[in-house]
Design a protein around this motif. Structure first.
Motif, short mmCIF file in Angstrom:
data_model
loop_
_atom_site.label_atom_id
_atom_site.label_comp_id
_atom_site.label_asym_id
_atom_site.label_seq_id
_atom_site.Cartn_x
_atom_site.Cartn_y
_atom_site.Cartn_z
N PHE A 121 0.83 -1.21 0.00
CA PHE A 121 0.00 0.00 0.00
C PHE A 121 0.87 1.26 0.00
CE2 PHE A 121 -2.90 -3.12 1.92
CZ PHE A 121 -4.06 -2.88 1.20
N GLU A 122 0.50 2.22 -0.83
CA GLU A 122 1.10 3.55 -0.84
C GLU A 122 -0.03 4.55 -0.63
OE1 GLU A 122 4.49 3.53 -4.15
OE2 GLU A 122 2.61 2.56 -4.81
N THR A 123 0.06 5.33 0.43
CA THR A 123 -1.01 6.26 0.78
C THR A 123 -0.51 7.69 0.68
OG1 THR A 123 -1.88 4.61 2.33
CG2 THR A 123 -2.73 6.87 2.50
N SER A 138 -4.98 2.62 9.81
CA SER A 138 -5.52 1.30 9.48
C SER A 138 -4.50 0.46 8.73
CB SER A 138 -6.79 1.46 8.65
OG SER A 138 -7.81 2.12 9.38
N LEU A 139 -3.87 1.07 7.73
CA LEU A 139 -2.90 0.32 6.91
C LEU A 139 -1.63 0.02 7.70
CD1 LEU A 139 -3.41 2.17 3.52
CD2 LEU A 139 -4.17 -0.13 4.12
N ASN A 140 -1.20 0.95 8.56
CA ASN A 140 -0.04 0.68 9.40
C ASN A 140 -0.31 -0.50 10.34
OD1 ASN A 140 1.42 2.71 8.25
ND2 ASN A 140 1.16 4.17 9.93
N LEU A 141 -1.51 -0.51 10.92
CA LEU A 141 -1.87 -1.62 11.80
C LEU A 141 -1.83 -2.94 11.04
CD1 LEU A 141 -3.10 -2.86 14.39
CD2 LEU A 141 -5.35 -2.27 13.46
N MET A 142 -2.33 -2.94 9.83
CA MET A 142 -2.33 -4.16 9.03
C MET A 142 -0.90 -4.61 8.73
SD MET A 142 -5.53 -3.17 6.53
CE MET A 142 -5.32 -4.58 5.43
N ALA A 143 0.01 -3.65 8.50
CA ALA A 143 1.41 -3.98 8.24
C ALA A 143 2.08 -4.57 9.47
CB ALA A 143 2.16 -2.74 7.76
N SER A 151 3.16 -0.95 4.15
CA SER A 151 2.46 0.33 4.17
C SER A 151 3.47 1.48 4.11
CB SER A 151 1.61 0.46 5.44
OG SER A 151 1.03 1.74 5.53
N VAL A 152 3.27 2.36 3.13
CA VAL A 152 4.10 3.56 2.99
C VAL A 152 3.16 4.77 2.97
CG1 VAL A 152 5.83 4.80 1.64
CG2 VAL A 152 5.79 2.29 1.62
N THR A 153 3.41 5.72 3.86
CA THR A 153 2.64 6.96 3.90
C THR A 153 3.47 8.07 3.26
OG1 THR A 153 1.54 6.26 5.94
CG2 THR A 153 1.49 8.61 5.40
N ILE A 154 2.89 8.77 2.28
CA ILE A 154 3.65 9.74 1.48
C ILE A 154 3.01 11.11 1.61
CG2 ILE A 154 4.49 10.30 -0.84
CD1 ILE A 154 3.70 7.14 -1.32
N ASP A 155 3.77 12.08 2.07
CA ASP A 155 3.30 13.46 2.15
C ASP A 155 3.31 14.07 0.75
OD1 ASP A 155 2.76 16.10 2.62
OD2 ASP A 155 4.48 16.47 3.93
N GLY A 156 2.12 14.29 0.19
CA GLY A 156 2.02 14.78 -1.19
C GLY A 156 2.68 16.12 -1.39
N ALA A 157 2.67 16.99 -0.36
CA ALA A 157 3.28 18.30 -0.49
C ALA A 157 4.80 18.20 -0.60
CB ALA A 157 2.90 19.18 0.70
N VAL A 188 -10.49 0.52 8.92
CA VAL A 188 -9.85 -0.78 8.71
C VAL A 188 -10.87 -1.81 8.27
CG1 VAL A 188 -10.02 -1.50 11.13
CG2 VAL A 188 -8.22 -2.44 9.68
N GLU A 189 -12.10 -1.70 8.78
CA GLU A 189 -13.15 -2.63 8.37
C GLU A 189 -13.49 -2.46 6.89
OE1 GLU A 189 -13.54 -1.96 12.77
OE2 GLU A 189 -13.34 -0.66 11.03
N GLU A 190 -13.54 -1.21 6.43
CA GLU A 190 -13.83 -0.96 5.01
C GLU A 190 -12.72 -1.50 4.11
OE1 GLU A 190 -16.22 3.10 4.47
OE2 GLU A 190 -14.61 3.29 5.93
N ILE A 191 -11.49 -1.30 4.52
CA ILE A 191 -10.37 -1.82 3.73
C ILE A 191 -10.43 -3.33 3.66
CG2 ILE A 191 -7.85 -2.01 3.65
CD1 ILE A 191 -7.77 0.77 5.02
#
Length: 515
Positions: A121-123, A138-143, A151-157, A188-191
């Motif tokens: 996942f890339e967020t 949610s994605l971090n917990l899953m990782a 799971s990678v979280t990316i600051d778009g700015a 997390v339930e939706e994912i």
């Protein structure tokens, strides 16, 4: 980077770590890398279980850092400096990677651990987005729980070239294995429901097996939560079925007018609502959309999109409202590709660009003011002859040098190049002339629409689609009550919705004891 108060709070949290952590930083010579290194160093100083490892490697994104624990197969990374709304995501990632148990239902944990497949996942987020942290967390917990999930979280700015390349114009945007997986707030339930194709059927089977409720509340916003609390306190069997608990409050940036709460944010307020409801014996069925309301054999049935049916002796409808659309060519085609509805979430993605705001009420003017500090120019389009916002907001708006206000402007089309927005057209209502403005983003702020499509031809609705109720919250159907933004009650405010929810629950109880 962290003030003393924050350090003290974080140090207390980090005492819950049960295993060592490594913060592995991929850095270069940029100012942001130095800033990130300083943050990681300050965190490591707060716990003897945390160490920082600096790498001058060929990492895909710099600056970034991974949170790992020796001997654990955890792939969790932040590409950017997780401050602002994402600081909580950082704290939770540290605790969960460090062995502190997550506050998640056991069946959710089991479902995550049993996922079969490799998921990368890339967020893409912005630090001012109040919807992003739930997705990130949610994605971090899953990782943390499943070694086959990254799971990678990316600051778009911070990684604007990447955002431009992928043409990301709304946050959060989640990629899974290189393909767009979803946009907007997701629990997390939706994912899990999107990944686990059998989850919906299993949930429907469980719901069908439930005994009838005394009171069933449809909707989990402020009105629904208040109704659940008041009903449960009467000692009757109470259930809540909601598409997403918290409702529209989840998309609200700042709440400053809820009596006794000086200031809070929508997601925090929604979490507090859910926590309060869960202190009572209330069954919550989340991620369930109501599709039909039927009365037969002395019961009211609510049929759900999942195929399940719930029964109750009385029902309270609190399905709320959603953002109103302009309904012009181009709006649907370019949603999340230049057309947006949340300036706080998506505004940073339009830094230095030209945008329009449609709507001259408080929401529209506040959006224009906020965006003016980020973008190069804002054009505000108002259908009426004058703005409808409060005078203090109008004065602030007119003081900004990079804002143009156009009244008597009827939006006629949103233009794009097939991939993203590049302009907007409007008709001048005073002379019917058509004008086009070249720009890169359009923010729609023109009010709300009640979520009542599923109730047409079932009970009495107003010409605006709102559920007609009397002073007790009673609808045209016996035993069916309604509360909140979905009703004809004037002034769509959280504090009013809460009161109406409580009143509807008391009315439902009164109805039950008189049967």
């Amino acid at each position: 980077m962290l003030d003393n108060t924050l350090k003290t709070q974080l140090k207390a949290y980090l005492e819950r770590l049960t295993r060592p952590l490594q913060l592995v930083a991929s850095l270069d010579d940029s100012d942001k890398s130095r800033e990130m290194h300083e943050l990681l160093r300050e965190i490591a100083e707060l716990s003897d279980k945390i160490s920082v490892v600096e790498q001058r490697d060929n990492a895909e994104r710099k600056p970034s850092f991974a949170i790992t624990s020796p001997g654990q197969a955890i792939s969790l990374r932040f590409a950017g400096i997780p401050m602002g709304h994402e600081f909580t995501s950082l704290v939770l990632a540290l605790l969960q990677t460090g062995g502190h148990p997550p506050k998640v239902d056991a069946d959710v944990i089991q479902q995550i651990q049993q996922l079969d497949g490799d998921f990368h996942f890339e967020t893409y987020i912005s630090l001012s987005c109040q919807n992003c942290p739930e997705v990130v967390q949610s994605l971090n917990l899953m990782a943390v729980l499943n070694p086959r999930i990254k799971s990678v979280t990316i600051d778009g700015a911070l990684f604007q070239s990447e955002v431009e390349q992928r043409q990301i114009m709304a946050v959060p945007t989640v990629y899974l294995n290189g393909q767009v997986f979803g946009q907007g707030r997701m629990s997390v339930e939706e994912i899990l429901a999107k990944l686990d194709t059998g989850a919906t059927q299993r949930a429907a089977e469980k719901l069908n097996a439930k005994a009838p409720y005394d009171v069933l509340i449809v909707g989990g916003g402020p009105a629904g939560a208040a109704a659940a609390i008041y009903a449960a306190r009467k000692g009757i069997r109470t259930g809540v079925v909601a598409e997403r608990f918290g409702g529209q409050v989840l998309d609200t940036m700042s709440i400053e007018n809820f009596v006794s709460v000086t200031e809070t944010e929508g997601p925090k307020f929604a979490a507090a609502l859910e926590q309060h409801v869960k202190t009572y014996d209330v069954e919550i069925s989340n991620l369930q959309r109501a599709e039909k309301l039927i009365q037969k054999d002395g019961m009211t049935e609510v049929q759900l999109a999942s195929g399940a049916t719930l029964k109750a002796k009385s029902v309270i409808l609190a399905t709320g409202a959603r953002w109103r659309e302009v309904n012009v060519p181009g709006e649907k085609e370019y949603r999340n590709h230049g057309v947006a509805y949340c300036p706080h979430c998506d505004g940073p993605l339009f830094k230095g660009k030209r945008v329009a705001v449609i709507g001259g009420g408080n929401s529209g003017v506040e959006a224009a003011i906020d965006l003016a500090g980020i973008v190069s120019h804002v054009t505000l389009l108002e259908f009426a002859a004058e703005l409808r916002a409060d005078a203090v907001l109008q004065r602030k708006l007119h003081s900004l040098p990079n804002v143009t206000v156009i009244t008597q402007a009827q939006t006629s089309e949103i233009h794009g190049d097939g991939q993203k927005v590049n302009g907007i057209s409007y008709k001048n209502r005073s002379d019917d002339s058509i004008h086009r403005i070249d720009l890169e983003g359009v923010f729609v702020q023109i009010g709300l629409v009640p979520n009542t499509e599923w109730l047409k031809d079932t009970l009495n609705l107003s010409r605006h689609g709102e559920i007609e109720v009397d002073v007790r919250g009673q609808t045209s159907l016996p035993g069916v009550f309604a509360a909140g933004d979905v009703t004809t009650v004037p002034y769509k405010q959280i504090v009013i919705a809460v009161g109406e929810g409580a009143k509807a629950a008391l009315s439902a109880f009164d109805h039950l004891i008189r049967q």
